[in-house]
Design an enzyme around this catalytic site. Structure first.
Site, PDB file in Angstrom:
ATOM      1  N   TRP A   1       0.855  -1.192   0.000  1.00 30.91           N
ATOM      2  CA  TRP A   1       0.000   0.000   0.000  1.00 30.91           C
ATOM      3  C   TRP A   1       0.893   1.244   0.000  1.00 30.91           C
ATOM      4  O   TRP A   1       1.813   1.364   0.808  1.00 30.91           O
ATOM      5  CB  TRP A   1      -0.906   0.009   1.227  1.00 30.91           C
ATOM      6  CG  TRP A   1      -1.783   1.226   1.310  1.00 30.91           C
ATOM      7  CD1 TRP A   1      -1.521   2.386   1.981  1.00 30.91           C
ATOM      8  CD2 TRP A   1      -3.046   1.409   0.669  1.00 30.91           C
ATOM      9  NE1 TRP A   1      -2.543   3.275   1.807  1.00 30.91           N
ATOM     10  CE2 TRP A   1      -3.502   2.707   1.010  1.00 30.91           C
ATOM     11  CE3 TRP A   1      -3.850   0.598  -0.139  1.00 30.91           C
ATOM     12  CZ2 TRP A   1      -4.720   3.212   0.548  1.00 30.91           C
ATOM     13  CZ3 TRP A   1      -5.056   1.097  -0.593  1.00 30.91           C
ATOM     14  CH2 TRP A   1      -5.485   2.387  -0.251  1.00 30.91           C
TER      15      TRP A   1
ATOM     16  N   ASP B   1       2.947   3.508 -20.215  1.00 32.57           N
ATOM     17  CA  ASP B   1       1.575   4.027 -20.085  1.00 32.57           C
ATOM     18  C   ASP B   1       1.593   5.180 -19.095  1.00 32.57           C
ATOM     19  O   ASP B   1       0.845   5.204 -18.114  1.00 32.57           O
ATOM     20  CB  ASP B   1       0.647   2.898 -19.607  1.00 32.57           C
ATOM     21  CG  ASP B   1      -0.839   3.257 -19.704  1.00 32.57           C
ATOM     22  OD1 ASP B   1      -1.158   4.334 -20.246  1.00 32.57           O
ATOM     23  OD2 ASP B   1      -1.665   2.468 -19.233  1.00 32.57           O
TER      24      ASP B   1
END
Length: 292
Positions: free
Chosen positions: A98, A200
């Protein structure tokens, strides 16, 4: 929320990696346009979890894991650690570190530009990669080529032009314009070696961690021309001028970088045309008119 079977499978996997697992809590978070995404909390730990169909997008997360590993191996720019990647009940799951959000200061943007410039100086003997992957939900071919013009035409433009034409999103007139454009691509790109790309790099695919450092997420990696990454930073906003100044200082832009970026952005624009429809056609037509 995930099914009870998926929750149980996740808890079992977490027990393989953490010594003490209390009852886990799932909270839905944003995960992009194609994934379910959750924050998994237990004790003082937080984990990011993505879930998707294992049949609709085969090996999507395996490819993402490999891309993150390739960037991490360079020891230049931060990426999240992958905890586990597995399939269960026809679903694929990716468990990752996280990343707590920090403040995007000027230091952050300068460091981001510098680190991307260094990443782009990591090269290979070919344009492409030793395996195919995805850009978002679209399969991406990475067959290796000796020149950028050949790779960009055969592995980037042609597959997306064909997909869009099959959906009647491009006309024969557009195909003719792309064919005229193709003959001039080689002359627009100087003889520069392949760069390791994120692949990307729009404003939704990076983060700032709590140390104020840039973190790359959701890669579509391959070795290509660095203008592919740089061009895409301009498409949907989110990058400050200090990012470009820092990058240029460490790896100067070529004199015709604006033309290169316009051509490179045809690829993500074609992907958006294919996925989301004709709102993206005017930008494509404008570039074709400029260069064909």
């Amino acid at each position: 929320m995930p099914s009870s079977s998926i929750e149980a499978a996740i808890q079992k996997k977490l027990c393989d990696h953490f010594t003490f697992i209390e009852q886990i809590k799932f909270s839905a978070v944003g995960g992009g346009s194609i994934n379910e995404a959750y924050r998994i909390s237990f004790g003082n730990e937080n984990i990011f979890c993505k879930v998707n169909s294992a049949t609709k997008f085969p090996q999507l997360f395996i490819k993402e894991k490999a891309g993150l590993a390739l960037i991490r191996k360079q020891n230049i720019i931060t990426v999240p650690s992958v905890i586990d990647c597995f399939e269960h009940d026809d679903q694929q799951l990716l468990l990752m570190e996280w990343i707590g959000e920090g403040e995007r200061t000027e230091r952050f943007w300068k460091k981001f530009g510098e680190e991307l410039a260094v990443l782009h100086q990591q090269s290979a003997d070919y344009f492409g990669l030793n395996e195919d992957n995805y850009m978002g939900s679209v399969p991406q071919s990475n067959h290796q080529h000796q020149t950028w013009a050949s790779f960009f035409t055969a592995e980037r433009l042609q597959p997306m032009i064909a997909r869009c034409y099959e959906k009647s999103l491009l006309t024969k007139s557009h195909l003719h314009q792309f064919e005229k454009l193709r003959s001039g691509i080689e002359g627009l790109f100087e003889n520069e070696g392949p760069s390791l790309l994120h692949g990307d790099l729009w404003s939704g695919n990076f983060m700032c961690n709590q140390n104020g450092d840039p973190v790359l997420i959701d890669p579509a990696v391959y070795y290509g021309h660095r203008s592919m990454d740089l061009a895409m930073t301009t498409l949907f906003g989110g990058f400050r001028s200090s990012f470009y100044k820092a990058y240029h200082y460490h790896y100067p832009f070529p004199a015709n970088y604006k033309e290169q970026w316009a051509i490179c952005n045809l690829y993500p624009l074609l992907i958006h045309l294919y996925l989301f429809g004709s709102n993206y056609l005017p930008q494509i037509q404008s570039t074709l008119k400029q260069f064909s």
